[in-house]
Design a protein around this motif. Structure first.
Motif, PDB file in Angstrom:
ATOM      1  N   GLN A 183       0.846  -1.185   0.000  1.00 57.00           N
ATOM      2  CA  GLN A 183       0.000   0.000   0.000  1.00 57.00           C
ATOM      3  C   GLN A 183       0.885   1.240   0.000  1.00 57.00           C
ATOM      4  O   GLN A 183       1.927   1.264   0.656  1.00 57.00           O
ATOM      5  CB  GLN A 183      -0.923   0.014   1.218  1.00 57.00           C
ATOM      6  CG  GLN A 183      -1.876  -1.159   1.269  1.00 57.00           C
ATOM      7  CD  GLN A 183      -3.268  -0.779   1.729  1.00 57.00           C
ATOM      8  OE1 GLN A 183      -3.551   0.378   2.027  1.00 57.00           O
ATOM      9  NE2 GLN A 183      -4.152  -1.757   1.779  1.00 57.00           N
ATOM     10  N   ASP A 184       0.451   2.250  -0.716  1.00 58.26           N
ATOM     11  CA  ASP A 184       1.147   3.542  -0.744  1.00 58.26           C
ATOM     12  C   ASP A 184       0.146   4.602  -0.294  1.00 58.26           C
ATOM     13  O   ASP A 184      -0.733   5.005  -1.062  1.00 58.26           O
ATOM     14  CB  ASP A 184       1.654   3.841  -2.155  1.00 58.26           C
ATOM     15  CG  ASP A 184       2.495   5.111  -2.218  1.00 58.26           C
ATOM     16  OD1 ASP A 184       2.467   5.881  -1.245  1.00 58.26           O
ATOM     17  OD2 ASP A 184       3.176   5.320  -3.233  1.00 58.26           O
ATOM     18  N   PRO A 185       0.248   5.056   0.961  1.00 63.38           N
ATOM     19  CA  PRO A 185      -0.762   5.973   1.497  1.00 63.38           C
ATOM     20  C   PRO A 185      -0.595   7.424   1.063  1.00 63.38           C
ATOM     21  O   PRO A 185      -1.422   8.269   1.419  1.00 63.38           O
ATOM     22  CB  PRO A 185      -0.561   5.841   3.014  1.00 63.38           C
ATOM     23  CG  PRO A 185       0.891   5.524   3.166  1.00 63.38           C
ATOM     24  CD  PRO A 185       1.251   4.682   1.971  1.00 63.38           C
ATOM     25  N   ASP A 187      -0.663  10.962  -0.950  1.00 66.90           N
ATOM     26  CA  ASP A 187      -1.656  11.549  -1.847  1.00 66.90           C
ATOM     27  C   ASP A 187      -1.018  11.832  -3.206  1.00 66.90           C
ATOM     28  O   ASP A 187       0.184  11.644  -3.408  1.00 66.90           O
ATOM     29  CB  ASP A 187      -2.283  12.802  -1.240  1.00 66.90           C
ATOM     30  CG  ASP A 187      -1.295  13.941  -1.001  1.00 66.90           C
ATOM     31  OD1 ASP A 187      -0.272  14.024  -1.725  1.00 66.90           O
ATOM     32  OD2 ASP A 187      -1.548  14.751  -0.099  1.00 66.90           O
ATOM     33  N   PRO A 217      -4.564   3.974  -1.470  1.00 62.53           N
ATOM     34  CA  PRO A 217      -5.874   4.159  -0.834  1.00 62.53           C
ATOM     35  C   PRO A 217      -6.424   5.571  -0.941  1.00 62.53           C
ATOM     36  O   PRO A 217      -7.639   5.763  -0.836  1.00 62.53           O
ATOM     37  CB  PRO A 217      -5.617   3.761   0.622  1.00 62.53           C
ATOM     38  CG  PRO A 217      -4.147   3.808   0.810  1.00 62.53           C
ATOM     39  CD  PRO A 217      -3.543   3.505  -0.514  1.00 62.53           C
ATOM     40  N   GLN A 218      -5.564   6.571  -1.172  1.00 62.06           N
ATOM     41  CA  GLN A 218      -6.069   7.927  -1.365  1.00 62.06           C
ATOM     42  C   GLN A 218      -6.843   8.052  -2.680  1.00 62.06           C
ATOM     43  O   GLN A 218      -7.605   9.005  -2.867  1.00 62.06           O
ATOM     44  CB  GLN A 218      -4.900   8.923  -1.376  1.00 62.06           C
ATOM     45  CG  GLN A 218      -4.138   8.998  -0.069  1.00 62.06           C
ATOM     46  CD  GLN A 218      -4.763   9.975   0.912  1.00 62.06           C
ATOM     47  OE1 GLN A 218      -5.810  10.549   0.649  1.00 62.06           O
ATOM     48  NE2 GLN A 218      -4.137  10.146   2.056  1.00 62.06           N
ATOM     49  N   HIS A 221      -9.422   1.764  -3.581  1.00 61.28           N
ATOM     50  CA  HIS A 221      -9.119   0.647  -2.685  1.00 61.28           C
ATOM     51  C   HIS A 221      -8.607  -0.566  -3.446  1.00 61.28           C
ATOM     52  O   HIS A 221      -8.161  -1.534  -2.840  1.00 61.28           O
ATOM     53  CB  HIS A 221     -10.364   0.260  -1.880  1.00 61.28           C
ATOM     54  CG  HIS A 221     -11.462  -0.318  -2.730  1.00 61.28           C
ATOM     55  ND1 HIS A 221     -12.326   0.471  -3.483  1.00 61.28           N
ATOM     56  CD2 HIS A 221     -11.824  -1.609  -2.967  1.00 61.28           C
ATOM     57  CE1 HIS A 221     -13.175  -0.320  -4.131  1.00 61.28           C
ATOM     58  NE2 HIS A 221     -12.900  -1.565  -3.846  1.00 61.28           N
TER      59      HIS A 221
END
Length: 335
Positions: A183-185, A187, A217-218, A221
């Protein structure tokens, strides 16, 4: 209508694999080290594939460094990070050497009737990503663009297309999508440097791109490879080449357990073709099913543009030997 490029088990095409090539949704074959023992063997294997399916795509991950599937009888191509280190000292020479590497990669593969390699890596180099690491040219996105442009010039000299990977950027993401779903959170603004090389390669006409099995996830999903949001973004940027999914056997794709549903999900998101490389049971199962493209005519056109460009070994031989000599002469610059 082609939907999936498949892996095969060994150095010869098995009867059941030959039958798979005749299935309507099989697009071709991706080759690995397990499929190679010698130049003579590879020539026989590719000729056998062509005899079964003349329009098959035959492709390979042949980036250089630790991702070079064929070694004995082939030039050892340095990892792309070596060209980046050279760029920091001698930028003009680094671009010349990257172009020479493109010529050598393309010439040696095209001699065996292989259509293309999955290169260049457009990710940014960062210690956070062990799986990318020195497969990436550099941490600076502008340097990545310059060296990718040079490599692509070399490929084009020999009539080979390029496949940039892994959109929208894997290099700064912790986790290996072969084994997990990273995952790369960050923005979109934070990820702008990662996207920059892809945008510039789209502007200069790169023929194909591969999305990453990474969740942002920004934005969505779903992993980018299954995300209509991310793949529509590519088209909005003006990209009209082929979108080729990464291997749908990888752990980053296995949230969808049924292999056929995985393929269809990638196609629904906007991929033109998918890869299924190592799970031979899943490959057989998947090719018993039917698939649908969002725009079948456009996908067929994009895939046709990847196939077998004209190749005249004798005419291109001087450029090939000059490229080999340049890499030999300056090998110390790539250590």
């Amino acid at each position: 209508m082609s939907a999936v490029i498949i892996g095969i088990e060994g150095t010869m095409l098995l009867a059941q694999e030959a039958a798979l090539l005749h299935r309507p949704f099989c697009a071709g074959v991706i080759l690995f080290s397990r499929n190679y023992s010698s130049p003579a063997q590879l020539k026989r294997l590719c000729a056998t594939i062509r005899a079964q399916r003349p329009d098959a795509l035959i492709c390979v991950d042949h980036e250089g460094g630790r991702v070079q599937r064929f070694r004995d009888g082939f030039t050892a191509i340095p990892a792309m990070g070596a060209f980046g280190r050279c760029f920091d000292r001698r930028p003009l020479l680094a671009c010349e050497l990257a172009e020479a590497a493109g010529v050598v990669i393309a010439y040696q593969l095209r001699q065996f009737d292989i259509d293309f390699s999955f290169t260049p890596v457009l990710d940014l180099q960062d210690p956070a990503s062990g799986v990318i690491g020195d497969r990436a040219f550099h941490a600076n996105p502008t340097v990545v663009v310059l060296l990718a442009d040079a490599l692509r010039r070399g490929l084009r000299t020999v009539g080979m297309i390029a496949v940039g990977k892994h959109y929208p950027g894997h290099g700064r993401v912790v986790g290996d999508s072969h084994h997990t779903l990273p995952q790369d959170p960050r923005d979109a603004d934070e990820r702008e440097p990662d996207r920059y090389p892809f945008i510039r390669q789209i502007e200069s006409g790169i023929e194909a791109l591969m999305p990453a099995h990474i969740v942002f996830p920004q934005t969505d999903h779903r992993p980018a490879s299954f995300s209509p949001v991310h793949l529509a973004e590519l088209r909005a940027l003006g990209f009209d080449g082929a979108i080729i999914s990464d291997d749908l056997d990888m752990a980053g794709a296995l949230d969808i357990t049924d292999p056929a549903k995985r393929i269809q999900a990638a196609l629904d998101a906007g991929a033109d073709v998918t890869l299924m490389c190592n799970d031979f049971t899943a490959i057989h199962q998947a090719l018993t099913r039917r698939y649908f493209h969002r725009d079948a005519d456009a996908s067929a056109r994009r895939l046709a543009a990847l196939r077998d460009q004209p190749f005249d070994a004798a005419t291109l031989e001087p450029a090939y030997h000059a490229a080999q000599e340049k890499l030999r002469t300056h090998a110390a610059q790539l250590l």
